[in-house]
Design a protein around this motif. Structure first.
Motif, PDB file in Angstrom:
ATOM      1  N   ALA A 125       0.815  -1.220   0.000  1.00  0.00           N
ATOM      2  CA  ALA A 125       0.000   0.000   0.000  1.00  0.00           C
ATOM      3  C   ALA A 125       0.848   1.270   0.000  1.00  0.00           C
ATOM      4  O   ALA A 125       0.322   2.377   0.162  1.00  0.00           O
ATOM      5  N   SER A 143      -9.254   7.865   1.677  1.00  0.00           N
ATOM      6  CA  SER A 143      -9.594   6.690   0.882  1.00  0.00           C
ATOM      7  C   SER A 143      -8.461   5.667   0.866  1.00  0.00           C
ATOM      8  O   SER A 143      -8.668   4.473   1.129  1.00  0.00           O
ATOM      9  N   GLN A 144      -7.243   6.116   0.581  1.00  0.00           N
ATOM     10  CA  GLN A 144      -6.106   5.202   0.519  1.00  0.00           C
ATOM     11  C   GLN A 144      -5.805   4.606   1.890  1.00  0.00           C
ATOM     12  O   GLN A 144      -5.538   3.406   2.018  1.00  0.00           O
ATOM     13  N   LYS A 152      -8.306   1.827   2.923  1.00  0.00           N
ATOM     14  CA  LYS A 152      -8.043   0.539   2.272  1.00  0.00           C
ATOM     15  C   LYS A 152      -6.934  -0.219   2.990  1.00  0.00           C
ATOM     16  O   LYS A 152      -7.023  -1.432   3.199  1.00  0.00           O
ATOM     17  N   GLN A 155       0.965   7.954   3.881  1.00  0.00           N
ATOM     18  CA  GLN A 155       0.787   9.379   4.180  1.00  0.00           C
ATOM     19  C   GLN A 155       1.713   9.850   5.305  1.00  0.00           C
ATOM     20  O   GLN A 155       1.720  11.026   5.643  1.00  0.00           O
ATOM     21  N   ASP A 201      -5.077  11.427   3.039  1.00  0.00           N
ATOM     22  CA  ASP A 201      -5.761  10.624   2.016  1.00  0.00           C
ATOM     23  C   ASP A 201      -6.628   9.577   2.706  1.00  0.00           C
ATOM     24  O   ASP A 201      -6.170   8.464   2.990  1.00  0.00           O
TER      25      ASP A 201
END
Length: 301
Positions: free
Chosen positions: A121, A182-183, A186, A145, A180
């Motif tokens: 990821a 969304s990332q 996940k 991030q 982020d």
């Protein structure tokens, strides 16, 4: 600066990985089952252990017990006899810059599988999986991030989910503030085998907050939200429970007197209660959240 701290932290932890420690288990309250995706421990890296002990002792009655470890000073932090966290002295890590921070620790079933999930990821491994005795196998990461966190695979199961609210001064909630959503969602959903659910929310100025909750076993394990300020770094923010807004106001008045700072004053939260962000003498931020005895378990929301 955040990239520099990440690099230094990675080098420090890698250098320490050759030292074998035997740390106590995170809890004796276990039924032998592992609860992946649950935050089961917290470690504070502090450049001022004495001041930190005085600070949290004065506010919440935390007790600090020093352990004899080779090459490091480590304390187990307890509240009314129950271990809730640990503290490691920054100077023992040979850091050249201030890396004081809270490190939140997530339960995983397989530490080496976690490494693969994080790196796939876009995250980084700061410390490869290593056994730390009775506590289990730990690994330390940053996500893509830049938020720091650790994973732990316990040898005898994780702390059981409580049917009552944590007492005042204990950990109530964990929230990722990220650039982020969304990332990041996940990654952590896959890492902890968690279900992600979107929630709506608003800032004080009326703008919308991108907010998700992570759930397992029908319980809410953590939240993920967009950064309150785009200029701040991504981080995992642990929350301590405070019983009432009156009690929170009392604490905020006392914090400067015992060596801390109020970073964000008390403000209402959409989910209920009031929240404030503070820092102890080391500068590591932590949130205080009011949550009354008449409110539901936060994990049930």
């Amino acid at each position: 600066m955040q990239r520099l701290i990440t690099l230094i932290l990675g080098l420090v932890l890698a250098a320490c990985s050759s030292i074998t420690y035997n740390l106590p288990a995170v809890s004796s309250d276990t039924d032998g089952n592992r609860r992946t995706g649950k935050f089961i421990w917290h470690d504070l890296i502090s450049d001022d252990p004495k001041g930190t002990e005085t600070f949290y002792g004065a506010l919440f009655g935390w007790e600090f017990r020093s352990l004899e470890l080779l090459g490091a000073n480590y304390w187990v932090i307890s509240l009314d006899g129950t271990p809730i966290a640990g503290m490691v002295e920054q100077s023992g890590l040979a850091a050249q810059q201030d890396i004081s921070q809270w490190m939140s620790v997530i339960s995983v079933a397989d530490a080496h599988a976690a490494v693969q999930v994080v790196t796939d990821a876009g995250g980084r491994v700061l410390r490869e999986p290593v056994s730390i005795g009775d506590r289990g196998v730990i690994a330390v990461f940053t996500d893509a991030q830049g938020a720091h966190f650790a994973t732990l695979t316990t040898p005898s199961g994780d702390p059981q989910d409580s049917e009552s609210l944590p007492q005042e001064g204990a950990f109530l909630w964990h929230e990722l503030w990220t650039s982020d959503v969304s990332q990041a969602t996940k990654l952590y959903a896959k890492l902890g085998s968690l279900e992600a659910v979107a929630h709506s929310g608003e800032r004080a100025d009326g703008s919308e907050i991108d907010f998700r909750v992570l759930r397992s076993d029908k319980l809410t394990r953590a939240g993920i939200r967009s950064l309150p300020d785009p200029q701040m770094p991504s981080l995992w923010m642990p929350y301590l429970r405070v019983e009432s807004i009156d009690r929170l106001k009392q604490l905020l008045l006392r914090i400067p007197e015992v060596g801390g700072q109020v970073l964000v004053p008390a403000m209402p939260r959409p989910a209920g209660g009031y929240v404030s962000v503070i820092a102890g003498p080391s500068g590591a931020p932590i949130a205080l959240q009011t949550w009354g005895s008449d409110q539901p378990l936060i994990e049930d929301l």
